[in-house]
Design an enzyme around this catalytic site. Structure first.
Site, PDB file in Angstrom:
ATOM      1  N   GLY A  52       6.004  20.686  24.679  1.00  0.00           N
ATOM      2  CA  GLY A  52       5.079  21.494  25.466  1.00  0.00           C
ATOM      3  C   GLY A  52       3.819  21.943  24.747  1.00  0.00           C
ATOM      4  O   GLY A  52       2.746  22.015  25.342  1.00  0.00           O
ATOM      5  N   ASP A 111       8.159  32.753  28.523  1.00  0.00           N
ATOM      6  CA  ASP A 111       8.708  32.990  29.852  1.00  0.00           C
ATOM      7  C   ASP A 111       9.839  34.025  29.739  1.00  0.00           C
ATOM      8  O   ASP A 111       9.572  35.218  29.653  1.00  0.00           O
ATOM      9  CB  ASP A 111       9.187  31.628  30.396  1.00  0.00           C
ATOM     10  CG  ASP A 111       9.668  31.677  31.826  1.00  0.00           C
ATOM     11  OD1 ASP A 111       9.171  32.512  32.593  1.00  0.00           O
ATOM     12  OD2 ASP A 111      10.543  30.864  32.186  1.00  0.00           O
ATOM     13  N   LYS A 139       4.147  34.796  30.791  1.00  0.00           N
ATOM     14  CA  LYS A 139       4.641  35.292  32.087  1.00  0.00           C
ATOM     15  C   LYS A 139       5.438  36.549  31.789  1.00  0.00           C
ATOM     16  O   LYS A 139       6.664  36.506  31.694  1.00  0.00           O
ATOM     17  CB  LYS A 139       5.581  34.262  32.721  1.00  0.00           C
ATOM     18  CG  LYS A 139       4.935  33.113  33.434  1.00  0.00           C
ATOM     19  CD  LYS A 139       6.018  32.378  34.248  1.00  0.00           C
ATOM     20  CE  LYS A 139       5.742  30.906  34.338  1.00  0.00           C
ATOM     21  NZ  LYS A 139       6.882  30.146  34.873  1.00  0.00           N
ATOM     22  N   PHE A 160       5.709  28.617  38.733  1.00  0.00           N
ATOM     23  CA  PHE A 160       5.965  27.467  37.875  1.00  0.00           C
ATOM     24  C   PHE A 160       4.686  26.645  37.768  1.00  0.00           C
ATOM     25  O   PHE A 160       4.120  26.209  38.775  1.00  0.00           O
ATOM     26  CB  PHE A 160       7.110  26.614  38.427  1.00  0.00           C
ATOM     27  CG  PHE A 160       7.535  25.562  37.440  1.00  0.00           C
ATOM     28  CD1 PHE A 160       8.392  25.878  36.396  1.00  0.00           C
ATOM     29  CD2 PHE A 160       7.049  24.267  37.533  1.00  0.00           C
ATOM     30  CE1 PHE A 160       8.755  24.920  35.461  1.00  0.00           C
ATOM     31  CE2 PHE A 160       7.409  23.302  36.605  1.00  0.00           C
ATOM     32  CZ  PHE A 160       8.267  23.631  35.564  1.00  0.00           C
ATOM     33  N   ASP A 167       5.224  20.626  31.550  1.00  0.00           N
ATOM     34  CA  ASP A 167       5.696  19.528  32.401  1.00  0.00           C
ATOM     35  C   ASP A 167       6.591  19.988  33.538  1.00  0.00           C
ATOM     36  O   ASP A 167       7.113  21.099  33.530  1.00  0.00           O
ATOM     37  CB  ASP A 167       6.524  18.549  31.555  1.00  0.00           C
ATOM     38  CG  ASP A 167       7.881  19.141  31.177  1.00  0.00           C
ATOM     39  OD1 ASP A 167       7.906  20.251  30.628  1.00  0.00           O
ATOM     40  OD2 ASP A 167       8.916  18.506  31.472  1.00  0.00           O
ATOM     41  N   ARG A 173       2.015  16.538  31.907  1.00  0.00           N
ATOM     42  CA  ARG A 173       1.575  17.148  30.643  1.00  0.00           C
ATOM     43  C   ARG A 173       0.108  16.830  30.358  1.00  0.00           C
ATOM     44  O   ARG A 173      -0.569  17.575  29.666  1.00  0.00           O
ATOM     45  CB  ARG A 173       2.426  16.625  29.481  1.00  0.00           C
ATOM     46  CG  ARG A 173       3.875  17.096  29.502  1.00  0.00           C
ATOM     47  CD  ARG A 173       4.502  16.883  28.140  1.00  0.00           C
ATOM     48  NE  ARG A 173       5.951  16.890  28.137  1.00  0.00           N
ATOM     49  CZ  ARG A 173       6.713  17.980  28.029  1.00  0.00           C
ATOM     50  NH1 ARG A 173       6.145  19.162  27.939  1.00  0.00           N
ATOM     51  NH2 ARG A 173       8.017  17.895  28.016  1.00  0.00           N
TER      52      ARG A 173
HETATM   53  P1  IMP Z   1      11.581  30.756  27.618  1.00  0.00           P
HETATM   54  O1  IMP Z   1      12.636  30.411  26.595  1.00  0.00           O
HETATM   55  O2  IMP Z   1      12.197  31.099  28.950  1.00  0.00           O
HETATM   56  O3  IMP Z   1      10.573  31.781  27.179  1.00  0.00           O
HETATM   57  O4  IMP Z   1      10.848  29.427  27.998  1.00  0.00           O
HETATM   58  C1  IMP Z   1       9.990  28.785  27.221  1.00  0.00           C
HETATM   59  C2  IMP Z   1       9.938  27.336  27.608  1.00  0.00           C
HETATM   60  O5  IMP Z   1      10.245  27.104  28.981  1.00  0.00           O
HETATM   61  C3  IMP Z   1       8.532  26.832  27.422  1.00  0.00           C
HETATM   62  O6  IMP Z   1       8.358  26.338  26.131  1.00  0.00           O
HETATM   63  C4  IMP Z   1       8.400  25.783  28.488  1.00  0.00           C
HETATM   64  O7  IMP Z   1       8.812  24.534  27.957  1.00  0.00           O
HETATM   65  C5  IMP Z   1       9.376  26.166  29.559  1.00  0.00           C
HETATM   66  N1  IMP Z   1       8.678  26.804  30.725  1.00  0.00           N
HETATM   67  C6  IMP Z   1       8.710  28.094  31.082  1.00  0.00           C
HETATM   68  N2  IMP Z   1       7.960  28.325  32.180  1.00  0.00           N
HETATM   69  C7  IMP Z   1       7.419  27.127  32.512  1.00  0.00           C
HETATM   70  C8  IMP Z   1       6.515  26.702  33.563  1.00  0.00           C
HETATM   71  O8  IMP Z   1       6.038  27.474  34.410  1.00  0.00           O
HETATM   72  N3  IMP Z   1       6.211  25.383  33.571  1.00  0.00           N
HETATM   73  C9  IMP Z   1       6.691  24.486  32.662  1.00  0.00           C
HETATM   74  N4  IMP Z   1       7.519  24.842  31.669  1.00  0.00           N
HETATM   75  C10 IMP Z   1       7.883  26.147  31.595  1.00  0.00           C
HETATM   76 MG    MG Z   2       8.423  24.005  25.930  1.00  0.00          MG
END
Ligand code: IMP
Ligand code: MG
Length: 192
Positions: A52, A111, A139, A160, A167, A173
């Site tokens: 990402g 996220d 977010k 999202f 992606d 991407r």
């Molecule tokens: P976390 O562990 O929930 O903070 O998520 C982080 C990872 O989730 C990021 O590195 C992204 O790969 C994926 N992710 C979270 N939200 C999105 C989104 O809206 N679109 C695409 N990938 C996301």
């Molecule tokens: Mg990621």
């Protein structure tokens, strides 16, 4: 050679654009300056969370004038869906030694906070001089684990998004902007 601007074909899969290509360019340049200001003349060991953060890292580092060492780690947390599948796992770890180094972790989006919490804890065990984090998108409303990034490109609402490294089932991407995928395309796809 034609000079006509052709819209990226994936644009038609977007319901709306959340962050334009021009805004990303401006903000990434500014973030680079903020990072340079924070670290002064120090060397920085950048750890990019792939896939990402690939596009963001590549563009951002052009605006960080410090001496930089670059490493990548791979975390898996999503399947071919827009919902996290739970606990993130490190599937490819660091190759550089980070002991006594200033580590800057880079991710595309913060996220739930699970990914950066896991990676930060893992790196802290290796006795770095410091660990800071930089994300393009935040977010804040989605946090399940308390976590604040040191450098944030944009705060965004709970939607999202795809593009600029982010992606859906490994697609989109390469979009130069960040957009919201049309709802009818957010179901687990047949082509995944
Ligand atoms: P976390 O562990 O929930 O903070 O998520 C982080 C990872 O989730 C990021 O590195 C992204 O790969 C994926 N992710 C979270 N939200 C999105 C989104 O809206 N679109 C695409 N990938 C996301
Ligand atoms: Mg990621």
């Amino acid at each position: 050679m034609s000079t006509t601007l052709k819209l990226h074909p994936s644009h038609s899969d977007l319901e709306s654009i959340m962050v334009s290509e021009a805004s990303i360019k401006r903000r990434v340049k500014r973030l680079g300056a903020e990072i340079a200001e924070t670290y002064g003349d120090e060397e920085v060991t950048v750890v990019s969370i792939i896939n990402g953060a690939i596009l963001f890292t590549a563009d951002l580092l052009r605006f960080v004038p410090n001496p930089v060492r670059l490493d990548c780690i791979r975390i898996s947390s999503y399947g071919n869906d827009t919902k996290s599948i739970g606990k993130p796992k490190m599937v490819h770890s660091l190759t550089l030694d980070v002991t006594n180094r200033h580590v800057l972790l880079i991710d595309d989006i913060l996220d739930t906070g699970k990914t950066l919490a896991l990676v930060t804890q893992t790196i802290l065990k290796l006795n770095p001089a410091s660990v800071k984090t930089c994300v393009l998108l935040d977010k804040k409303g989605r946090r399940e684990v308390p976590f604040n990034a040191d450098f944030v490109g944009f705060d965004i609402p709970d939607k999202f998004v795809v593009g600029y490294g982010l992606d859906f089932a490994e697609r989109y991407r390469n979009l130069p902007c960040i957009g919201v995928l049309k709802p009818e395309l957010q179901n687990p796809p047949e082509w995944a």
